[in-house]
Design a protein around this motif. Structure first.
Motif, PDB file in Angstrom:
ATOM      1  N   ASN A  41      11.148-107.789 -46.643  1.00 28.44           N
ATOM      2  CA  ASN A  41      10.202-107.924 -47.690  1.00 28.44           C
ATOM      3  C   ASN A  41       8.876-107.084 -47.110  1.00 28.44           C
ATOM      4  O   ASN A  41       7.797-107.292 -47.990  1.00 28.44           O
ATOM      5  CB  ASN A  41      10.007-108.905 -48.242  1.00 28.44           C
ATOM      6  CG  ASN A  41       9.287-110.190 -47.282  1.00 28.44           C
ATOM      7  OD1 ASN A  41       9.334-109.986 -45.823  1.00 28.44           O
ATOM      8  ND2 ASN A  41       8.477-111.100 -47.632  1.00 28.44           N
ATOM      9  N   LYS A  61      12.929-104.773 -49.546  1.00 28.75           N
ATOM     10  CA  LYS A  61      13.269-105.440 -50.856  1.00 28.75           C
ATOM     11  C   LYS A  61      12.431-106.343 -51.109  1.00 28.75           C
ATOM     12  O   LYS A  61      12.416-107.279 -50.324  1.00 28.75           O
ATOM     13  CB  LYS A  61      14.853-105.465 -50.579  1.00 28.75           C
ATOM     14  CG  LYS A  61      15.321-106.300 -52.025  1.00 28.75           C
ATOM     15  CD  LYS A  61      16.790-106.792 -51.755  1.00 28.75           C
ATOM     16  CE  LYS A  61      17.087-107.531 -52.874  1.00 28.75           C
ATOM     17  NZ  LYS A  61      18.640-108.291 -52.810  1.00 28.75           N
ATOM     18  N   TRP A  63      12.185-109.851 -52.357  1.00 29.05           N
ATOM     19  CA  TRP A  63      13.034-111.081 -52.650  1.00 29.05           C
ATOM     20  C   TRP A  63      12.753-111.823 -53.959  1.00 29.05           C
ATOM     21  O   TRP A  63      11.525-111.922 -54.350  1.00 29.05           O
ATOM     22  CB  TRP A  63      12.868-112.081 -51.610  1.00 29.05           C
ATOM     23  CG  TRP A  63      14.132-112.054 -50.528  1.00 29.05           C
ATOM     24  CD1 TRP A  63      15.191-113.120 -50.633  1.00 29.05           C
ATOM     25  CD2 TRP A  63      14.360-111.131 -49.590  1.00 29.05           C
ATOM     26  NE1 TRP A  63      16.011-112.787 -49.788  1.00 29.05           N
ATOM     27  CE2 TRP A  63      15.734-111.589 -49.000  1.00 29.05           C
ATOM     28  CE3 TRP A  63      13.714-110.081 -49.039  1.00 29.05           C
ATOM     29  CZ2 TRP A  63      16.197-111.066 -48.077  1.00 29.05           C
ATOM     30  CZ3 TRP A  63      14.474-109.481 -48.318  1.00 29.05           C
ATOM     31  CH2 TRP A  63      15.706-109.955 -47.605  1.00 29.05           C
ATOM     32  N   GLU A  64      13.734-112.093 -54.887  1.00 35.82           N
ATOM     33  CA  GLU A  64      13.775-112.894 -56.166  1.00 35.82           C
ATOM     34  C   GLU A  64      14.272-114.183 -55.859  1.00 35.82           C
ATOM     35  O   GLU A  64      14.988-114.665 -54.841  1.00 35.82           O
ATOM     36  CB  GLU A  64      14.654-112.217 -56.929  1.00 35.82           C
ATOM     37  CG  GLU A  64      13.917-110.769 -57.318  1.00 35.82           C
ATOM     38  CD  GLU A  64      14.722-109.952 -58.477  1.00 35.82           C
ATOM     39  OE1 GLU A  64      15.746-110.743 -59.059  1.00 35.82           O
ATOM     40  OE2 GLU A  64      14.210-108.867 -58.715  1.00 35.82           O
ATOM     41  N   HIS A  92      19.938-114.530 -42.038  1.00 37.52           N
ATOM     42  CA  HIS A  92      18.766-114.665 -42.849  1.00 37.52           C
ATOM     43  C   HIS A  92      17.714-115.424 -42.223  1.00 37.52           C
ATOM     44  O   HIS A  92      18.009-116.642 -41.812  1.00 37.52           O
ATOM     45  CB  HIS A  92      19.216-115.140 -44.205  1.00 37.52           C
ATOM     46  CG  HIS A  92      18.203-115.310 -45.318  1.00 37.52           C
ATOM     47  ND1 HIS A  92      17.631-114.101 -45.980  1.00 37.52           N
ATOM     48  CD2 HIS A  92      17.434-116.123 -45.652  1.00 37.52           C
ATOM     49  CE1 HIS A  92      16.738-114.242 -46.808  1.00 37.52           C
ATOM     50  NE2 HIS A  92      16.358-115.759 -46.615  1.00 37.52           N
ATOM     51  N   GLN A 135      10.571-112.213 -44.865  1.00 38.61           N
ATOM     52  CA  GLN A 135      11.760-112.711 -45.076  1.00 38.61           C
ATOM     53  C   GLN A 135      12.919-111.483 -44.612  1.00 38.61           C
ATOM     54  O   GLN A 135      12.481-110.464 -45.144  1.00 38.61           O
ATOM     55  CB  GLN A 135      12.295-113.164 -46.726  1.00 38.61           C
ATOM     56  CG  GLN A 135      11.529-114.300 -47.140  1.00 38.61           C
ATOM     57  CD  GLN A 135      12.058-114.739 -48.431  1.00 38.61           C
ATOM     58  OE1 GLN A 135      13.307-115.309 -48.355  1.00 38.61           O
ATOM     59  NE2 GLN A 135      11.397-114.709 -49.347  1.00 38.61           N
ATOM     60  N   GLN A 137      16.887-110.106 -43.670  1.00 40.61           N
ATOM     61  CA  GLN A 137      18.357-110.268 -43.693  1.00 40.61           C
ATOM     62  C   GLN A 137      19.117-109.236 -42.896  1.00 40.61           C
ATOM     63  O   GLN A 137      18.607-107.887 -43.128  1.00 40.61           O
ATOM     64  CB  GLN A 137      18.971-110.224 -45.221  1.00 40.61           C
ATOM     65  CG  GLN A 137      20.272-110.443 -45.196  1.00 40.61           C
ATOM     66  CD  GLN A 137      20.745-110.576 -46.550  1.00 40.61           C
ATOM     67  OE1 GLN A 137      20.484-111.682 -47.427  1.00 40.61           O
ATOM     68  NE2 GLN A 137      21.502-109.830 -47.126  1.00 40.61           N
TER      69      GLN A 137
END
Length: 714
Positions: A41, A61, A63-64, A92, A135, A137
Motif C-alpha cells: 500500500n 495497491k 487495500w480495501e 501477507h 500492508q 503481500q
C-alpha cells in the motif's frame, strides 16, 4: 542479530517447528504470474538478495476491507494455475511503519534446506510517518506438497520487529462439503453441513481472481456446524453471488458455489438495480454515451431503442444495427439524434434494461397545425440539421405505415436558433405525420396526429363540400373545353421552368402546372413531380433530357417569371461572365435552363425560323420590366390577361381557352399573396417581392433580333 543462514542448527529448527502451529494448507486461489510479485500500500522497491528467486515486481495497491491486526504475518497456499501446477506460499503481513525503512523476508524449506532472502524498501520520496500502517503481500514462494516452509520477518534497520511463521504445504483435492437453501422471502441463503468438522462461510461477489466481500451492511462471516446452520443475508441477487466455505484452520482450501450463475430468471430483475449507470450524452452533439458500473464483472451489450411516449411503462422498440461500442465499461454510439426517448437497451443473457438520457433538453422540437387540406409543421432547432416528414396511416394494431413521398427541410449552417416551416398535403382524417431528424444515422420517428375531434369538424365539412363543388366545376369546364377543341393528333408537351423563390411560390408553380395539364390535356414536365427521377439523374441531365423531348415532339419551354427569377438571373449572369472563364455548371433548374438557353442562342443557324421558348409572368407578382433586356427577344405573356394568346402558342392556333382557366389562375395568385402576407418577418423562407432589378452592364445575348432555330441542349 544477523539473518539465518545455512549454518542454523537443525535442533533449533525442530524446536521452532514444535512451537509453531503446524497445520495443513491448500490453495484457495489460482495465480497467473510470470515472475514473483510484491503488492504494497505504498510505493516500494523489492530485491532478491539470496537464493534462486527472480527479481520481483513491486506494485502499489490500496487495500480495501477491514484492516488487519498489527503486527501480522500470515501464510497461505496458492496454486499457479487451475490444474496440475506448482504450489507456492503466499505471505501477507501488516505492521506499524514507525521508525523503519524496509523489511526482510527469509524463506526456508525444511525438507530440502532451500532458502531465499527478499528485501522490500519504501522508495525514498515517500518517508514513513509515525502511525503509518504497512500492508504487504508477496506472491509467491514455490514449494511442493508435503514440505514445511519457515518464514522469518525482520524490519530494517535495527531489527525493530522480528516475526516468524511456518506452514505445511498440502494439496487437498476438495474443500468442505455443505448444502444451501435459497430463502427469497427473507432475501437470504441458509447454509448447513451434513457431517464432518465445523466450517466458516460467507457470501461474496466473484470477480476475476478473488471473491470480494459484500458491502459492510451485508458482510457476515458465520460458523456452521452440523446442528447449527447459518443464515446469510444478501443485498442483490446476482449471477456472481457465491457462497465461500473453508475449514476453521488457517490456510484451509476454500470452496465456492455460485447458485444463480446459470439462472437468469432468478437474478434478472435485480441485476440492473445493482448497477450504476451514468449518462454522458449531450443534446448539442451527435454522440450518445453511458457508463456502467456493477458488483459483477459482466459485459452486457447495448443497442438503441425508441419509446413512443415519455411514460416509464412505454414500450421501447429496437432500432436495427445500432449496437454501441464498449471501452472501459463506457458504451458510445456516434451519429445519434440525442433525445430523451431514444434510449440504450442493455442486455445480458435473456435479461434487459432500458436506460434513457437524463436531463436532456432536445436540440429541436416541432409543432403541428391543420389548415384546409394542409398540415403546417413548425421546427425550432438549436443545431444545424435536416428534418424529414411523411404522412402515415394508422393501423388497427397501433402501428402507422409510412406513405411516400418523404418531405425534407434543412437547417442552415451557423450558430443560434432557427425556425423552419414545412407544409404537407393532408387528405383524410386518419392521417398522421412521422417526423425525424434525417442528417444522422440513428434517430427516432415521432408520431404526430392532428386533433380534429371538435375544432376542425366544421372546417373539414366545409372543405369537403367546397372540394366537391370545385371538382364538379372543373369536370364541367373540362367537358366544355374538350367539346370546344377540335381533335388533333397529339398534344404538345410543356416544360415548365421557374425559380425557387419560396415554398409558397413552389406551391403556386405546382398548382399552375396542374391547371395547364387539366385545361389543355397536355403533358406538363415539372421537376417537382419527378423528384426521385431528378435525384437519380441530377438536375442538369434531367433538364437536357426533357428539353430534347420537347424539341422532338414540337412542344414549348415556358419560363414562369417572377421577381425572384430576376434576382436569380442577375446572380447567374454575374457568375457566367466573371472573368474570361467559362460559366460554372448550374446546380438548380433555373440555372440549368439559362445555361441551355445560352447554348442554343450561341448555336443559332440561319435556317432556324422560330423559337420554342416563351416567358409568362403574373402581373401581380412582377412587371414586364423585371424581365432582363437580354431575354426580351423571347415571346412574353402577361397572366392572366394574355392567357388565351399563351394557350394558342402552347397548343396551336386552333386551341381555345376554357372560361374557368383564367379565374383559376387569378385565384392562385390571390392565394399566394395572402400566404406571403401571413408569413411575416419571422419565416426563414425566401419571399418573392416586387423590386427593381439591377440590370448588368453587358447582356448575355445581343439585343438584335436574330433568327432562331430549334436547338438540342446536348
Amino acid at each position: 542479530m544477523g539473518s539465518p543462514t545455512h549454518s542454523v542448527q537443525p535442533l533449533l529448527l525442530l524446536l521452532a517447528a514444535l512451537l509453531l502451529t503446524c497445520l495443513p494448507a491448500t490453495p484457495g486461489t489460482h495465480l497467473l504470474l510470470d515472475r514473483p510479485q510484491v503488492t504494497a500500500n505504498f510505493a516500494c522497491r523489492a530485491e532478491a538478495v539470496q537464493g534462486d528467486l527472480p527479481k520481483p515486481q513491486c506494485l502499489r495497491k490500496l487495500w480495501e476491507g477491514p484492516a488487519a491486526s498489527v503486527p501480522t504475518l500470515a501464510l497461505s497456499t496458492v496454486q499457479l494455475c487451475q490444474h496440475d501446477c506448482p504450489l507456492c506460499v503466499r505471505v501477507h503481513l501488516a505492521l506499524n511503519a514507525t521508525g523503519i525503512q524496509g523489511l526482510e523476508l527469509y524463506f526456508l524449506v525444511l525438507n530440502s534446506n532451500r532458502s531465499v532472502r527478499l528485501q522490500v524498501f519504501r522508495r525514498p520520496k515517500k518517508r514513513a510517518n509515525a502511525g503509518t500502517l504497512w500492508q504487504v503481500q508477496f506472491d509467491c514462494f514455490t514449494a511442493e506438497s508435503g514440505q514445511w516452509v519457515f518464514v522469518w520477518l525482520k524490519t530494517l534497520p535495527d531489527e525493530v520487529l522480528i516475526l516468524n511463521q511456518s506452514l505445511l504445504v498440502i494439496h487437498e483435492r476438495s474443500g468442505p462439503k455443505f448444502h444451501y437453501t435459497w430463502m427469497p422471502a427473507a432475501r437470504a441463503i441458509e447454509v448447513s453441513v451434513p457431517e464432518g468438522p465445523n466450517i466458516t462461510v460467507r457470501l461474496c461477489h466473484q470477480m476475476a481472481l478473488e471473491c470480494q466481500e459484500l458491502s459492510p451492511r451485508f458482510h457476515q462471516q458465520a460458523l456452521v456446524s452440523r446442528h447449527h446452520p447459518a443464515v446469510l443475508p444478501y443485498e442483490f441477487l446476482l449471477p456472481c453471488l457465491c457462497i465461500e466455505a473453508s475449514y476453521e484452520h488457517q490456510g484451509s482450501v476454500r470452496k465456492k458455489k455460485c447458485p444463480f450463475q446459470d439462472h437468469p430468471e432468478a437474478y434478472g430483475p435485480e441485476l440492473w438495480s445493482s448497477m450504476q449507470i451514468d449518462d454522458h450524452s449531450t443534446s448539442n452533439g451527435a454522440q450518445m454515451a453511458m457508463s456502467l458500473r456493477g458488483r459483477c464483472l459482466l459485459h452486457p451489450t447495448a443497442a438503441l431503442c425508441w419509446k413512443e411516449s415519455a411514460t416509464p411503462e412505454a414500450t421501447c422498440y429496437d432500432i436495427p444495427n445500432s449496437t454501441a461500442t464498449r471501452s472501459q465499461q463506457i458504451y458510445t454510439l456516434e451519429e445519434v439524434d440525442v433525445h430523451p426517448r431514444l434510449c440504450f437497451k442493455f442486455s445480458y443473457t435473456n435479461s434487459s434494461h432500458v436506460e434513457c438520457p437524463r436531463r436532456i433538453d432536445p436540440a429541436w422540437n416541432v409543432s403541428l397545425s391543420v389548415h384546409f387540406l394542409q398540415v403546417h409543421m413548425h421546427f425550432h432547432s438549436r443545431v444545424p440539421a435536416s428534418f424529414s416528414a411523411a404522412l402515415c396511416q394508422q393501423q388497427p394494431l397501433g402501428q402507422c405505415v409510412l406513405e411516400p413521398p418523404v418531405y425534407t427541410i434543412t437547417h442552415p449552417e451557423g450558430q443560434g436558433s432557427w425556425d423552419l416551416d414545412l407544409i404537407l398535403p393532408w387528405r383524410i382524417s386518419r392521417s398522421c405525420v412521422l417526423v425525424w431528424r434525417s442528417d444522422v444515422r440513428f434517430s427516432g420517428k415521432q408520431l404526430l396526429c392532428p386533433d380534429i375531434s371538435r375544432k376542425y369538424w366544421g372546417l373539414l365539412a366545409f372543405g369537403l363540400v367546397l372540394l366537391v363543388g370545385i371538382t364538379l366545376l372543373i369536370l364541367w369546364g373540362c367537358h366544355r373545353f374538350h367539346r370546344a377543341i377540335p381533335s388533333r393528333g397529339h398534344s404538345r408537351p410543356i416544360l415548365l421552368i421557374y425559380s425557387p423563390d419560396s415554398e409558397e411560390h413552389k406551391q403556386l408553380v405546382c398548382a399552375f402546372a396542374a391547371l395547364l395539364r387539366s385545361a389543355l390535356s397536355c403533358p406538363v414536365l415539372l421537376d417537382l413531380w419527378e423528384l426521385s427521377h431528378v435525384g437519380r439523374l441530377g438536375i442538369l441531365p434531367w433538364m437536357y433530357a426533357q428539353r430534347e423531348l420537347v424539341s422532338r415532339q414540337q412542344g414549348q419551354v415556358m419560363v414562369l417569371w417572377s421577381a425572384g427569377s430576376a434576382r436569380a438571373y442577375g446572380l447567374w449572369q454575374g457568375k457566367a461572365r466573371a472573368g474570361s472563364r467559362p460559366a460554372p455548371e448550374p446546380h438548380d433548374l433555373f440555372g440549368a435552363a439559362m445555361a441551355c438557353l445560352q447554348g442554343e442562342r450561341q448555336g443559332t443557324s440561319e435556317a432556324a425560323r422560330q423559337s420554342d421558348w416563351v416567358i409568362a409572368y403574373f402581373s401581380k407578382l412582377c412587371g414586364r420590366r423585371d424581365i432582363p433586356r437580354a431575354l426580351r427577344y423571347l415571346p412574353r405573356y402577361r397572366l392572366p390577361q394574355e392567357l388565351p394568346s399563351l394557350v394558342r402558342v402552347l397548343q396551336g392556333p386552333s386551341s381555345s381557352t376554357p372560361g374557368w382557366f383564367r379565374a383559376s389562375a387569378k385565384a392562385l395568385v390571390r392565394r399566394l399573396l395572402k400566404a406571403e402576407k401571413r408569413k411575416g418577418p419571422r419565416s426563414q423562407l425566401h419571399q418573392p417581392r416586387k423590386t427593381a432589378t439591377n440590370r448588368p452592364a453587358g447582356s448575355l445575348f445581343p439585343l438584335a433580333h436574330s433568327k432562331l432555330f430549334r436547338p438540342n441542349c446536348t
